[in-house]
Design an enzyme around this catalytic site. Structure first.
Site, PDB file in Angstrom:
ATOM      1  N   TYR A 277      39.571  50.135  48.956  1.00 50.17           N
ATOM      2  CA  TYR A 277      38.510  50.054  49.959  1.00 50.17           C
ATOM      3  C   TYR A 277      38.283  48.636  50.448  1.00 50.17           C
ATOM      4  O   TYR A 277      37.801  48.432  51.565  1.00 50.17           O
ATOM      5  CB  TYR A 277      37.225  50.695  49.424  1.00 50.17           C
ATOM      6  CG  TYR A 277      37.272  52.192  49.606  1.00 50.17           C
ATOM      7  CD1 TYR A 277      37.015  52.764  50.847  1.00 50.17           C
ATOM      8  CD2 TYR A 277      37.659  53.024  48.567  1.00 50.17           C
ATOM      9  CE1 TYR A 277      37.115  54.132  51.046  1.00 50.17           C
ATOM     10  CE2 TYR A 277      37.764  54.392  48.754  1.00 50.17           C
ATOM     11  CZ  TYR A 277      37.493  54.941  49.997  1.00 50.17           C
ATOM     12  OH  TYR A 277      37.603  56.283  50.205  1.00 50.17           O
ATOM     13  N   HIS A 434      32.411  54.516  44.848  1.00 50.81           N
ATOM     14  CA  HIS A 434      33.842  54.773  44.662  1.00 50.81           C
ATOM     15  C   HIS A 434      34.322  54.392  43.264  1.00 50.81           C
ATOM     16  O   HIS A 434      35.510  54.474  42.978  1.00 50.81           O
ATOM     17  CB  HIS A 434      34.655  54.019  45.725  1.00 50.81           C
ATOM     18  CG  HIS A 434      34.519  54.611  47.089  1.00 50.81           C
ATOM     19  ND1 HIS A 434      34.968  55.872  47.397  1.00 50.81           N
ATOM     20  CD2 HIS A 434      33.956  54.124  48.231  1.00 50.81           C
ATOM     21  CE1 HIS A 434      34.701  56.131  48.669  1.00 50.81           C
ATOM     22  NE2 HIS A 434      34.087  55.103  49.186  1.00 50.81           N
TER      23      HIS A 434
END
Length: 755
Positions: A277, A434
């Site tokens: 990410y 996440h």
């Protein structure tokens, strides 16, 4: 955080905002002004034909855009998830728009400007008619896309296209486009979607940058302030969560682009959501910084937080294997690499706006393309002049957390010529929504091949047939759970009981890191909060020892609790099991290993018990042999497991693992050595050095302050490693008697090869 720290941070942001407003008149606000400028375009034109890497990139983009122009413009009514036709069409539209705008500026051909104008007019007609997207899965639905995140993607790219054709379009049409499309669009993804826009997360970074980019094009000070500093009032309750269970807002949290630069990045440039990410967020971070540098140079955005945005590019490049693929920490798709478009732009921008580090040029050469702006041209010209130097990835320990005090990720490398063994040990914070429940986990690589793997995410990104291209439920039930990782699980329950809100409060702590000696590199870290009244300490050592073909990985994992527990330590290997020295049974019918916390997804394929002081297990993968030698105790259980239980849609890979289980004990010490050796060629059908050289691994000492391990070689030599587990000072003097021999040393560890 202290009150003074918060006060100073607020003052810095206020000063930055004031400077932003004052600097508005510093630069003549002509167009283009974001990633391309009038001066920059002139310089690019002067160098066309002189920089092969730029010229070839330009021709590739021209070919792609010309083909789309022939096909014509299509802006369908949105209806699909990611991977579906309408989703992919709108995604291609914003990518092609941006490229067409660049081509217009660089080549001067009006057909590209006409294409962008016509595309924008088509969206201007469509957008006011759109309700929220019909797919209702997202916590923040978009209009063009199923989630506001993708709407923000669209605006980041469309802003650049609009900037490039701004003067061509003309005042009347610009007024219509801004009134009917861009201003409502910016309002929708900000004040209309505060749960998306007003948070610290990669989603909001895209939203902040989208609003900021169009603000710079339209000279809209209100939108720019909103982008930089977030919404003043958002009406969101503290504790609100997104679809992944991540907190959207915490009490008193700062928001906006600057907060997203401040909070997720450590001083070393590590991004708390992990490299996958971080890669995704680098494009908006750096392209907006480039736009701010071009329009508001007095802000010196690339110097903000000691140049953290440039540092983050280096952190990302160091979080890759020998093929340039990012380590799949947290939610990360395997195979994503620095060849992605986000890293092409990041490397270019970091080169031009950093210190023109010529080692970045070697990455650009591998990428084989540059972005079509001044950063890309600067890289291409430098490559043409043969200025590139190798980018050397060394052993590194990247801190996590805004202040660098929330654990970290250690990457230890041992490279000999073209062969490299790489250890990745993760002892970070939770990692936002996440993050995985994987304290003190590790993965291990032989060049780009995984020896012992991290599963990564459970998702088929942008493949509509698999859950609409979104996260699968198995991401929660398997990939995030502790048993999916190579770390300790207590009583078949994940760290922090698999609860994000609990895990988000804690991070592991570095105990010791030393990579100064390439022959013995160490990372040691502790975790005291994953389980109540339980302390865990893992030490991993990459050893280059005489008598072995390749370095050894020594893994010492100590766990101590106030009450007896069951402990599992899995090792997820790839390839084919070769040999083992323990007896095991294979059941006639398969049953899951457990009922929850990921155990329900593991088939129990084999069961045995350790009968000797060492358990040995070997496997073959991608032409190399590997042997795990474990200092097990009598009665330790050995489980052969395979992923795939309770998976009716076959969403999970059928990966295999060996689990070492210790039962009914309040104190457990796992000592394992992973040996890389030999080779096998299917062409010559010859196996070389297929057997392990380790004859014994022994715990020779352990008390509250020290642990000692001996590794014996078939040639008769032994290697002794001792760690001071209660004092990590590099200047502390130690004296210890082990099996009748007295050893003295200075520092946290001692090692010696005994022949």
């Amino acid at each position: 955080m202290t009150a003074n720290f918060i006060k100073n941070k607020v003052l810095k942001i206020l000063a930055f905002t004031v400077l932003l407003l004052l600097s508005k008149s510093v630069v003549a606000q002509s167009h283009p002004r974001l990633v391309l400028t009038k001066k920059g375009v002139a310089e690019i034109k002067d160098n066309l034909g002189k920089a092969p890497l730029f010229d070839s990139s330009l021709q590739d983009v021209k070919k792609e855009v010309d083909a789309e122009i022939i096909l014509g413009i299509e802006v369908p009514v949105p209806k699909d998830f990611s991977g579906g036709y309408t989703h992919e069409r709108h995604k291609k539209n914003f990518l092609i728009m941006q490229k067409a705008g660049f081509l217009y500026q660089i080549l001067g051909d009006k057909k590209y400007a006409v294409y962008v104008k016509d595309m924008l007019m088509a969206y201007t007609k469509l957008y006011p008619t759109l309700p929220l997207h019909p797919q209702e899965r997202s916590y923040a639905r978009g209009k063009l896309f199923w989630q506001a995140l993708n709407d923000a993607n669209w605006l980041v790219y469309a802003s650049q296209a609009y900037d490039c054709v701004y003067d061509f379009i003309g005042g009347n049409d610009r007024a219509i486009i801004e009134k009917e499309l861009f201003r409502p669009f910016a309002d929708f993804i900000s004040i209309g979607s505060p749960q998306f826009f007003n948070r610290v997360h990669n989603h909001s970074t895209w939203g902040n940058v989208a609003v900021g980019m169009i603000a710079l094009v339209m000279d809209d000070a209100e939108l720019l302030d909103r982008a930089l500093n977030g919404l003043k009032e958002d009406g969101l309750p503290a504790g609100m969560k997104d679809n992944d269970g991540g907190l959207i807002k915490q009490e008193g949290q700062k928001t906006g682009f600057l907060a997203n630069v401040d909070e997720p990045f450590s001083p070393d440039g590590y991004y708390n959501e992990g490299p996958y990410y971080q890669r995704y967020a680098m494009y908006p971070f750096l392209v907006f910084a480039e736009a701010l540098q071009n329009t508001k140079p007095d802000l010196k955005i690339f110097e903000y937080r000691n140049g953290i945005l440039i540092k983050s590019v280096y952190a990302l490049l160091n979080l890759t294997n020998s093929k340039g693929e990012f380590f799949p920490l947290n939610d990360g798709q395997k195979g994503m690499s620095y060849y992605s478009r986000e890293l092409v732009s990041s490397v270019d921008i970091a080169y031009l706006y950093g210190n023109k580090d010529t080692s970045l040029l070697s990455i650009a050469e591998k990428q084989g393309r540059v972005q079509l702006d001044n950063a890309g041209m600067a890289v291409a010209l430098a490559v043409k002049k043969k200025l590139a130097k190798p980018f050397t990835k060394k052993s590194i320990d990247l801190s996590d957390g805004q202040d660098g005090n929330q654990g970290g990720v250690a990457v230890i490398r041992n490279k000999s010529k073209d062969d490299e063994l790489t250890l990745v040990m993760k002892y970070t914070s939770q990692g936002s929504s996440h993050g995985h429940f994987d304290k003190l986990s590790f993965s291990y690589y032989n060049n780009s091949s995984e020896i012992l793997q991290d599963y990564g995410l459970a998702r088929f990104v942008n493949i509509e047939q698999k859950g609409g291209g979104n996260y699968l439920k198995e991401n929660e039930t398997w990939a995030k759970q502790t048993i999916a990782h190579n770390t300790i699980i207590q009583n078949e329950t994940s760290h922090f009981k698999g609860d994000f809100e609990i895990g988000d409060k804690f991070s592991s702590k570095r105990y010791f890191f030393d990579a100064s000696n390439p022959k013995i590199q160490i990372i040691s870290a502790t975790e005291d909060n994953a389980y109540p009244d339980t302390k865990m300490h893992r030490t991993m050592v990459l050893l280059e020892v005489d008598g072995y073909e390749k370095p050894l990985l020594l893994d010492i994992f100590q766990v101590k609790s106030k009450r007896p527990n069951q402990y599992d330590l899995p090792f997820y290997y790839l390839g084919q099991m070769m040999t083992e020295n323990f007896k095991y049974e294979t059941p006639k019918s398969l049953e899951p290993l457990g009922k929850s916390f990921g155990y329900e997804h593991l088939w129990k394929e084999g069961f045995g018990k350790a009968g000797v002081e060492n358990t040995k297990f070997s496997w073959l993968d991608n032409g190399s042999f590997y042997t795990l030698t474990s200092a097990t105790e009598q009665g330790d259980e050995l489980l052969l497991a395979r992923l795939g239980a309770n998976d009716p849609n076959f969403n999970l890979r059928r990966d295999a693992g060996l689990i070492i289980r210790k039962k009914n004990t309040d104190k457990a010490t796992y000592i394992n050595v992973i040996e890389t050796h030999g080779s096998y060629s299917p062409v010559t059908e010859v196996a070389i050095n297929a057997s392990s050289s380790v004859t014994a691994v022994e715990k020779v000492y352990e008390d509250e302050s020290y642990i000692g391990v001996s590794i014996k070689n078939k040639n008769g030599s032994s290697f002794l490693f001792v760690l001071a587990t209660a004092n990590n000072s590099v200047s502390e003097k130690h004296i210890l008697e082990i099996k009748g021999t007295i050893y003295s040393w200075v520092g946290a560890y001692f090692s010696k090869l005994i022949k």
